[in-house]
Write a protein that holds these residues in place. Structure first.
Motif, PDB file in Angstrom:
ATOM      1  N   PRO A 154     -20.539   6.103 -47.597  1.00 24.15           N
ATOM      2  CA  PRO A 154     -22.002   6.134 -47.739  1.00 24.15           C
ATOM      3  C   PRO A 154     -22.650   7.281 -46.968  1.00 24.15           C
ATOM      4  O   PRO A 154     -22.199   7.672 -45.891  1.00 24.15           O
ATOM      5  CB  PRO A 154     -22.428   4.782 -47.151  1.00 24.15           C
ATOM      6  N   GLU A 155     -23.732   7.794 -47.526  1.00 21.92           N
ATOM      7  CA  GLU A 155     -24.575   8.791 -46.862  1.00 21.92           C
ATOM      8  C   GLU A 155     -25.866   8.080 -46.452  1.00 21.92           C
ATOM      9  O   GLU A 155     -26.768   7.908 -47.252  1.00 21.92           O
ATOM     10  CB  GLU A 155     -24.882   9.951 -47.818  1.00 21.92           C
ATOM     11  N   TRP A 156     -25.938   7.664 -45.196  1.00 21.93           N
ATOM     12  CA  TRP A 156     -27.150   6.970 -44.732  1.00 21.93           C
ATOM     13  C   TRP A 156     -28.246   7.972 -44.378  1.00 21.93           C
ATOM     14  O   TRP A 156     -29.391   7.818 -44.797  1.00 21.93           O
ATOM     15  CB  TRP A 156     -26.831   6.122 -43.501  1.00 21.93           C
ATOM     16  N   ASN A 157     -27.939   8.952 -43.543  1.00 25.34           N
ATOM     17  CA  ASN A 157     -28.915   9.937 -43.083  1.00 25.34           C
ATOM     18  C   ASN A 157     -30.190   9.264 -42.549  1.00 25.34           C
ATOM     19  O   ASN A 157     -31.311   9.659 -42.866  1.00 25.34           O
ATOM     20  CB  ASN A 157     -29.262  10.923 -44.206  1.00 25.34           C
ATOM     21  N   ASP A 158     -29.987   8.240 -41.720  1.00 26.92           N
ATOM     22  CA  ASP A 158     -31.092   7.501 -41.110  1.00 26.92           C
ATOM     23  C   ASP A 158     -31.230   7.893 -39.644  1.00 26.92           C
ATOM     24  O   ASP A 158     -30.224   8.075 -38.941  1.00 26.92           O
ATOM     25  CB  ASP A 158     -30.845   5.994 -41.208  1.00 26.92           C
ATOM     26  N   ASP A 159     -32.479   7.993 -39.165  1.00 27.90           N
ATOM     27  CA  ASP A 159     -32.755   8.269 -37.758  1.00 27.90           C
ATOM     28  C   ASP A 159     -33.163   6.975 -37.065  1.00 27.90           C
ATOM     29  O   ASP A 159     -34.122   6.316 -37.467  1.00 27.90           O
ATOM     30  CB  ASP A 159     -33.876   9.299 -37.614  1.00 27.90           C
ATOM     31  N   LEU A 160     -32.435   6.613 -36.009  1.00 34.69           N
ATOM     32  CA  LEU A 160     -32.739   5.440 -35.207  1.00 34.69           C
ATOM     33  C   LEU A 160     -33.036   5.901 -33.781  1.00 34.69           C
ATOM     34  O   LEU A 160     -32.321   6.742 -33.247  1.00 34.69           O
ATOM     35  CB  LEU A 160     -31.552   4.467 -35.203  1.00 34.69           C
ATOM     36  N   THR A 161     -34.079   5.358 -33.163  1.00 38.90           N
ATOM     37  CA  THR A 161     -34.518   5.830 -31.854  1.00 38.90           C
ATOM     38  C   THR A 161     -34.401   4.728 -30.805  1.00 38.90           C
ATOM     39  O   THR A 161     -34.965   3.645 -30.970  1.00 38.90           O
ATOM     40  CB  THR A 161     -35.972   6.337 -31.917  1.00 38.90           C
ATOM     41  N   LEU A 162     -33.670   5.022 -29.737  1.00 35.94           N
ATOM     42  CA  LEU A 162     -33.499   4.098 -28.614  1.00 35.94           C
ATOM     43  C   LEU A 162     -34.233   4.619 -27.384  1.00 35.94           C
ATOM     44  O   LEU A 162     -34.285   5.828 -27.159  1.00 35.94           O
ATOM     45  CB  LEU A 162     -32.014   3.948 -28.268  1.00 35.94           C
ATOM     46  N   SER A 163     -34.782   3.715 -26.584  1.00 40.52           N
ATOM     47  CA  SER A 163     -35.349   4.092 -25.289  1.00 40.52           C
ATOM     48  C   SER A 163     -34.229   4.035 -24.262  1.00 40.52           C
ATOM     49  O   SER A 163     -33.474   3.067 -24.206  1.00 40.52           O
ATOM     50  CB  SER A 163     -36.490   3.152 -24.898  1.00 40.52           C
ATOM     51  N   ILE A 164     -34.114   5.080 -23.447  1.00 39.47           N
ATOM     52  CA  ILE A 164     -33.030   5.177 -22.468  1.00 39.47           C
ATOM     53  C   ILE A 164     -33.581   4.970 -21.062  1.00 39.47           C
ATOM     54  O   ILE A 164     -34.410   5.746 -20.581  1.00 39.47           O
ATOM     55  CB  ILE A 164     -32.321   6.544 -22.551  1.00 39.47           C
ATOM     56  N   THR A 165     -33.140   3.904 -20.412  1.00 36.65           N
ATOM     57  CA  THR A 165     -33.481   3.647 -19.015  1.00 36.65           C
ATOM     58  C   THR A 165     -32.247   3.746 -18.122  1.00 36.65           C
ATOM     59  O   THR A 165     -32.362   4.103 -16.953  1.00 36.65           O
ATOM     60  CB  THR A 165     -34.107   2.250 -18.852  1.00 36.65           C
ATOM     61  N   ASP A 166     -31.093   3.422 -18.670  1.00 35.95           N
ATOM     62  CA  ASP A 166     -29.832   3.486 -17.919  1.00 35.95           C
ATOM     63  C   ASP A 166     -28.777   4.153 -18.796  1.00 35.95           C
ATOM     64  O   ASP A 166     -28.271   3.536 -19.740  1.00 35.95           O
ATOM     65  CB  ASP A 166     -29.379   2.082 -17.513  1.00 35.95           C
ATOM     66  N   PRO A 167     -28.426   5.405 -18.516  1.00 36.85           N
ATOM     67  CA  PRO A 167     -27.466   6.126 -19.366  1.00 36.85           C
ATOM     68  C   PRO A 167     -26.047   5.592 -19.273  1.00 36.85           C
ATOM     69  O   PRO A 167     -25.178   6.016 -20.048  1.00 36.85           O
ATOM     70  CB  PRO A 167     -27.543   7.559 -18.833  1.00 36.85           C
ATOM     71  N   ASN A 168     -25.790   4.674 -18.354  1.00 35.76           N
ATOM     72  CA  ASN A 168     -24.444   4.127 -18.199  1.00 35.76           C
ATOM     73  C   ASN A 168     -24.180   2.928 -19.107  1.00 35.76           C
ATOM     74  O   ASN A 168     -23.056   2.426 -19.165  1.00 35.76           O
ATOM     75  CB  ASN A 168     -24.198   3.729 -16.740  1.00 35.76           C
ATOM     76  N   ILE A 169     -25.216   2.457 -19.807  1.00 36.34           N
ATOM     77  CA  ILE A 169     -25.024   1.369 -20.765  1.00 36.34           C
ATOM     78  C   ILE A 169     -24.451   1.947 -22.050  1.00 36.34           C
ATOM     79  O   ILE A 169     -25.043   2.860 -22.640  1.00 36.34           O
ATOM     80  CB  ILE A 169     -26.351   0.655 -21.060  1.00 36.34           C
ATOM     81  N   PRO A 170     -23.310   1.459 -22.542  1.00 36.57           N
ATOM     82  CA  PRO A 170     -22.729   2.000 -23.772  1.00 36.57           C
ATOM     83  C   PRO A 170     -23.581   1.643 -24.990  1.00 36.57           C
ATOM     84  O   PRO A 170     -24.257   0.616 -25.013  1.00 36.57           O
ATOM     85  CB  PRO A 170     -21.354   1.329 -23.846  1.00 36.57           C
ATOM     86  N   ILE A 171     -23.550   2.516 -25.976  1.00 38.81           N
ATOM     87  CA  ILE A 171     -24.233   2.273 -27.248  1.00 38.81           C
ATOM     88  C   ILE A 171     -23.190   1.796 -28.248  1.00 38.81           C
ATOM     89  O   ILE A 171     -22.181   2.468 -28.474  1.00 38.81           O
ATOM     90  CB  ILE A 171     -24.938   3.544 -27.732  1.00 38.81           C
ATOM     91  N   LYS A 172     -23.421   0.632 -28.824  1.00 39.80           N
ATOM     92  CA  LYS A 172     -22.438  -0.003 -29.696  1.00 39.80           C
ATOM     93  C   LYS A 172     -22.911   0.001 -31.148  1.00 39.80           C
ATOM     94  O   LYS A 172     -24.087  -0.227 -31.424  1.00 39.80           O
ATOM     95  CB  LYS A 172     -22.168  -1.433 -29.231  1.00 39.80           C
TER      96      LYS A 172
END
Length: 214
Positions: free
Chosen positions: A94-112
């Motif tokens: 699949p070609e999603w080409n979607d933009d998802l935006t996260l707020s970052i407060t702690d860069p040590n939390i992994p993104i799953k």
């Protein structure tokens, strides 16, 4: 007159960008406070480093979960934040080409990330999961602040695949059109096959407690 019109146009565009950014921040804060309670809003804003835009490009050779194909979409989680892409019907590439935006407060939390197959009448099937750390990307942002001195396309650092990460191939962090971005190809776990391709981009906004200024 032509110069004045161009100036007004640029100012209008700047105002529109600020409004879109405020709307994004409002959605992120509302989503966070629904999970954690309104009293956490001030803490979130105080600790907010910035926003991470995840461009979910595509899936490659994903698993078949229906008769001949799958209807995949991606769920992205970081702490209490949860976002998802659109669903693509009957496509294991699949070609999603979607933009998802996260707020970052702690860069040590992994993104799953978890890939699901959409089903109409039954529970959506999992099609594998993966994760990545944003800390190396943020470290590159901290290190390279004089972007006007760097040529577009210059690779600033490279992350190598290993048993301790989910990289399917080398992940470059480089300058593109005046912005530092990172490309990732992530192999999916707990499934027979599949990869997901992403690109990371940092978003600055006025008033954040970010480590950099535009």
């Amino acid at each position: 007159m032509k110069v004045e019109k161009e100036t007004r146009k640029l100012l209008q565009m700047a105002v529109q960008r600020r409004r879109r950014l405020r709307a994004t921040m409002h959605c992120l804060v509302i989503g966070y406070t629904k999970e954690e309670g309104g009293e956490r809003t001030a803490s979130l804003m105080d600790n907010l480093m910035g926003l991470l835009r995840i461009h979910v490009k595509r899936g490659v050779n994903l698993a078949v979960r229906d008769v001949l194909s799958s209807d995949p979409y991606v769920v992205v989680k970081m702490g209490h934040q949860r976002l998802k892409t659109r669903m693509v019907k009957k496509d294991v590439n699949p070609e999603w080409n979607d933009d998802l935006t996260l707020s970052i407060t702690d860069p040590n939390i992994p993104i799953k990330l978890t890939v699901y197959d959409h089903d109409t009448f039954t529970k959506d099937d999992k099609m594998g999961d993966t994760e990545f750390d944003v800390a190396p990307y943020i470290e590159a942002l901290k290190t390279h602040t004089n972007l006007e001195e760097i040529s577009s396309g210059t690779v600033l650092s490279r992350l190598q695949p290993s048993t301790s990460n989910c990289l399917a191939e080398e992940s470059p962090i480089y300058l593109s059109e005046g912005k530092i971005v990172q490309d990732l190809v992530l192999r999916l776990r707990n499934v027979e096959c599949g990869e997901v391709e992403l690109q990371l981009e940092w978003i600055y906004f006025p008033g954040s407690k970010t480590f950099l200024s535009q």
